[in-house]
Scaffold this motif. Sequence first.
Motif, PDB file in Angstrom:
ATOM      1  N   LEU A  32     -13.481 125.857 -40.520  1.00 25.02           N
ATOM      2  CA  LEU A  32     -14.089 124.525 -40.603  1.00 25.02           C
ATOM      3  C   LEU A  32     -14.912 124.193 -39.357  1.00 25.02           C
ATOM      4  O   LEU A  32     -16.011 123.648 -39.454  1.00 25.02           O
ATOM      5  N   ALA A  33     -14.367 124.512 -38.180  1.00 25.05           N
ATOM      6  CA  ALA A  33     -15.074 124.200 -36.939  1.00 25.05           C
ATOM      7  C   ALA A  33     -16.309 125.076 -36.761  1.00 25.05           C
ATOM      8  O   ALA A  33     -17.307 124.636 -36.172  1.00 25.05           O
ATOM      9  N   GLY A  34     -16.270 126.303 -37.259  1.00 23.75           N
ATOM     10  CA  GLY A  34     -17.420 127.201 -37.143  1.00 23.75           C
ATOM     11  C   GLY A  34     -18.662 126.640 -37.825  1.00 23.75           C
ATOM     12  O   GLY A  34     -19.723 126.523 -37.195  1.00 23.75           O
ATOM     13  N   PRO A  35     -18.579 126.286 -39.120  1.00 21.51           N
ATOM     14  CA  PRO A  35     -19.735 125.677 -39.775  1.00 21.51           C
ATOM     15  C   PRO A  35     -20.159 124.347 -39.141  1.00 21.51           C
ATOM     16  O   PRO A  35     -21.331 123.985 -39.198  1.00 21.51           O
ATOM     17  N   THR A  36     -19.204 123.620 -38.548  1.00 21.86           N
ATOM     18  CA  THR A  36     -19.554 122.383 -37.850  1.00 21.86           C
ATOM     19  C   THR A  36     -20.495 122.679 -36.684  1.00 21.86           C
ATOM     20  O   THR A  36     -21.565 122.075 -36.555  1.00 21.86           O
ATOM     21  N   GLY A 184     -23.241 120.128 -41.191  1.00 20.26           N
ATOM     22  CA  GLY A 184     -22.519 120.010 -39.934  1.00 20.26           C
ATOM     23  C   GLY A 184     -21.585 118.821 -39.912  1.00 20.26           C
ATOM     24  O   GLY A 184     -20.434 118.914 -39.463  1.00 20.26           O
ATOM     25  N   SER A 185     -22.065 117.689 -40.413  1.00 16.91           N
ATOM     26  CA  SER A 185     -21.248 116.475 -40.426  1.00 16.91           C
ATOM     27  C   SER A 185     -20.079 116.585 -41.396  1.00 16.91           C
ATOM     28  O   SER A 185     -18.965 116.141 -41.104  1.00 16.91           O
ATOM     29  N   LEU A 186     -20.334 117.171 -42.560  1.00 14.84           N
ATOM     30  CA  LEU A 186     -19.278 117.322 -43.564  1.00 14.84           C
ATOM     31  C   LEU A 186     -18.141 118.190 -43.034  1.00 14.84           C
ATOM     32  O   LEU A 186     -16.958 117.830 -43.145  1.00 14.84           O
ATOM     33  N   PHE A 187     -18.478 119.318 -42.440  1.00 16.35           N
ATOM     34  CA  PHE A 187     -17.432 120.203 -41.929  1.00 16.35           C
ATOM     35  C   PHE A 187     -16.734 119.615 -40.706  1.00 16.35           C
ATOM     36  O   PHE A 187     -15.554 119.890 -40.477  1.00 16.35           O
ATOM     37  N   ALA A 188     -17.454 118.795 -39.936  1.00 17.31           N
ATOM     38  CA  ALA A 188     -16.790 118.092 -38.833  1.00 17.31           C
ATOM     39  C   ALA A 188     -15.728 117.143 -39.389  1.00 17.31           C
ATOM     40  O   ALA A 188     -14.626 117.035 -38.840  1.00 17.31           O
ATOM     41  N   GLY A 189     -16.064 116.467 -40.484  1.00 15.28           N
ATOM     42  CA  GLY A 189     -15.100 115.580 -41.109  1.00 15.28           C
ATOM     43  C   GLY A 189     -13.907 116.322 -41.683  1.00 15.28           C
ATOM     44  O   GLY A 189     -12.758 115.884 -41.549  1.00 15.28           O
ATOM     45  N   LEU A 190     -14.165 117.463 -42.316  1.00 19.50           N
ATOM     46  CA  LEU A 190     -13.064 118.260 -42.860  1.00 19.50           C
ATOM     47  C   LEU A 190     -12.158 118.767 -41.740  1.00 19.50           C
ATOM     48  O   LEU A 190     -10.933 118.817 -41.896  1.00 19.50           O
ATOM     49  N   THR A 191     -12.771 119.123 -40.605  1.00 20.37           N
ATOM     50  CA  THR A 191     -11.973 119.542 -39.448  1.00 20.37           C
ATOM     51  C   THR A 191     -11.068 118.410 -38.991  1.00 20.37           C
ATOM     52  O   THR A 191      -9.890 118.615 -38.683  1.00 20.37           O
ATOM     53  N   ALA A 192     -11.630 117.201 -38.947  1.00 23.20           N
ATOM     54  CA  ALA A 192     -10.848 116.034 -38.529  1.00 23.20           C
ATOM     55  C   ALA A 192      -9.676 115.792 -39.481  1.00 23.20           C
ATOM     56  O   ALA A 192      -8.560 115.491 -39.046  1.00 23.20           O
ATOM     57  N   PHE A 193      -9.911 115.925 -40.778  1.00 22.74           N
ATOM     58  CA  PHE A 193      -8.840 115.702 -41.761  1.00 22.74           C
ATOM     59  C   PHE A 193      -7.693 116.697 -41.572  1.00 22.74           C
ATOM     60  O   PHE A 193      -6.522 116.334 -41.706  1.00 22.74           O
ATOM     61  N   VAL A 194      -8.041 117.945 -41.283  1.00 22.86           N
ATOM     62  CA  VAL A 194      -7.025 118.985 -41.161  1.00 22.86           C
ATOM     63  C   VAL A 194      -6.263 118.865 -39.841  1.00 22.86           C
ATOM     64  O   VAL A 194      -5.034 118.998 -39.799  1.00 22.86           O
ATOM     65  N   VAL A 195      -6.994 118.603 -38.765  1.00 26.34           N
ATOM     66  CA  VAL A 195      -6.362 118.556 -37.446  1.00 26.34           C
ATOM     67  C   VAL A 195      -5.583 117.264 -37.241  1.00 26.34           C
ATOM     68  O   VAL A 195      -4.518 117.262 -36.619  1.00 26.34           O
ATOM     69  N   TYR A 196      -6.106 116.144 -37.770  1.00 24.62           N
ATOM     70  CA  TYR A 196      -5.452 114.848 -37.571  1.00 24.62           C
ATOM     71  C   TYR A 196      -5.207 114.164 -38.924  1.00 24.62           C
ATOM     72  O   TYR A 196      -5.847 113.164 -39.245  1.00 24.62           O
ATOM     73  N   PRO A 197      -4.305 114.691 -39.733  1.00 21.30           N
ATOM     74  CA  PRO A 197      -4.091 114.127 -41.078  1.00 21.30           C
ATOM     75  C   PRO A 197      -3.529 112.712 -41.061  1.00 21.30           C
ATOM     76  O   PRO A 197      -3.647 112.001 -42.059  1.00 21.30           O
ATOM     77  N   SER A 198      -2.930 112.288 -39.945  1.00 21.45           N
ATOM     78  CA  SER A 198      -2.322 110.952 -39.894  1.00 21.45           C
ATOM     79  C   SER A 198      -3.237 109.895 -39.276  1.00 21.45           C
ATOM     80  O   SER A 198      -2.858 108.732 -39.197  1.00 21.45           O
ATOM     81  N   HIS A 199      -4.429 110.281 -38.860  1.00 21.37           N
ATOM     82  CA  HIS A 199      -5.354 109.334 -38.228  1.00 21.37           C
ATOM     83  C   HIS A 199      -6.242 108.707 -39.306  1.00 21.37           C
ATOM     84  O   HIS A 199      -7.268 109.256 -39.697  1.00 21.37           O
ATOM     85  N   HIS A 200      -5.833 107.535 -39.754  1.00 18.72           N
ATOM     86  CA  HIS A 200      -6.478 106.922 -40.918  1.00 18.72           C
ATOM     87  C   HIS A 200      -7.878 106.392 -40.624  1.00 18.72           C
ATOM     88  O   HIS A 200      -8.700 106.275 -41.529  1.00 18.72           O
ATOM     89  N   LEU A 201      -8.160 106.057 -39.366  1.00 13.07           N
ATOM     90  CA  LEU A 201      -9.507 105.598 -39.027  1.00 13.07           C
ATOM     91  C   LEU A 201     -10.529 106.682 -39.332  1.00 13.07           C
ATOM     92  O   LEU A 201     -11.619 106.400 -39.840  1.00 13.07           O
ATOM     93  N   LEU A 202     -10.178 107.924 -39.056  1.00 10.39           N
ATOM     94  CA  LEU A 202     -11.081 109.035 -39.350  1.00 10.39           C
ATOM     95  C   LEU A 202     -11.307 109.170 -40.857  1.00 10.39           C
ATOM     96  O   LEU A 202     -12.389 109.559 -41.300  1.00 10.39           O
ATOM     97  N   GLN A 203     -10.298 108.833 -41.636  1.00  7.36           N
ATOM     98  CA  GLN A 203     -10.407 108.947 -43.089  1.00  7.36           C
ATOM     99  C   GLN A 203     -11.325 107.885 -43.687  1.00  7.36           C
ATOM    100  O   GLN A 203     -11.722 107.991 -44.852  1.00  7.36           O
ATOM    101  N   VAL A 204     -11.662 106.886 -42.889  1.00 10.89           N
ATOM    102  CA  VAL A 204     -12.645 105.886 -43.315  1.00 10.89           C
ATOM    103  C   VAL A 204     -14.025 106.241 -42.780  1.00 10.89           C
ATOM    104  O   VAL A 204     -15.031 106.144 -43.491  1.00 10.89           O
ATOM    105  N   LEU A 205     -14.086 106.668 -41.526  1.00 14.34           N
ATOM    106  CA  LEU A 205     -15.363 106.967 -40.889  1.00 14.34           C
ATOM    107  C   LEU A 205     -16.065 108.139 -41.566  1.00 14.34           C
ATOM    108  O   LEU A 205     -17.276 108.092 -41.813  1.00 14.34           O
TER     109      LEU A 205
END
Length: 272
Positions: A32-36, A184-205
Amino acid sequence: MVWLPPVLIPMSQVAPVTQGPADVPDALFWALAGPTAAGWLLTYVLAIRQAFTDRRVGIPAYLVAVNFAWEFSLTFVLEQTPTQRQINVLWVMFNAVLLYQALRYGPRDYPGLTPRLFRWSFAGVLLWAAVMVVVGANEFHDRDGMYTGMIIQVPLSASFLLLLKRRGSSTGQSMQLAVAKLVGSLFAGLTAFVVYPSHHLLQVLVPTYVALDIAYVVLLRRTMRREGRPLWAWRAPAAVPGASAGAGPAEAGADAAEAGAGRAQEHRSPVR
């Protein structure tokens, strides 16, 4: 206040921001981070190329200042994870070129500002963004820039839509650039979901800016179709309806002069 109705969502007992990253296998992380990293690097390269081609910034000028502030601050000012710092060093070098282009070509998108006022306001945004990134990352203990990066992504994605509307044409933009940014943005978001699954602010941003990026791709496609410009062409048509929208007479004259010089050069040399 017993007369008030019960709340719908109780406050979390443990602040999600205090919960560290999940234990993610290296293979999944880099998938995920590579394509980002690749997507954003390609975005910067394409934006630089497009700006030198059309003499208009490929990334909205003031957001270049914000983006540079994020990368520089999280590389040289505030502590970050070694992996993130190495990626940021690469990005900040390309952003230095974008910074130069923003100062050179950026005033054309703001005809209501004198070049001097534009430069001062640009410097002000750069300084303010740098302070906010350092303070914000420290406040969130954001050691990989995840929170601050995702927060910046929303106005960055929105600014592309505003740029397209302000210019009224695809000048300075390309479908390659739009798609690379989306990837790049999509995979950055997917990276965030995987690394920080409990951070709900990221799930909105993340869905917010991805939706904005998709809207930009769709509207850019419509604009290029209207202009008769092939979707994957590098250069906008010589005469684009509304290309000088929002530009003053001096800016429009400069664009015409540069376009004429470019066409003359093309006639002198058969090799592009």
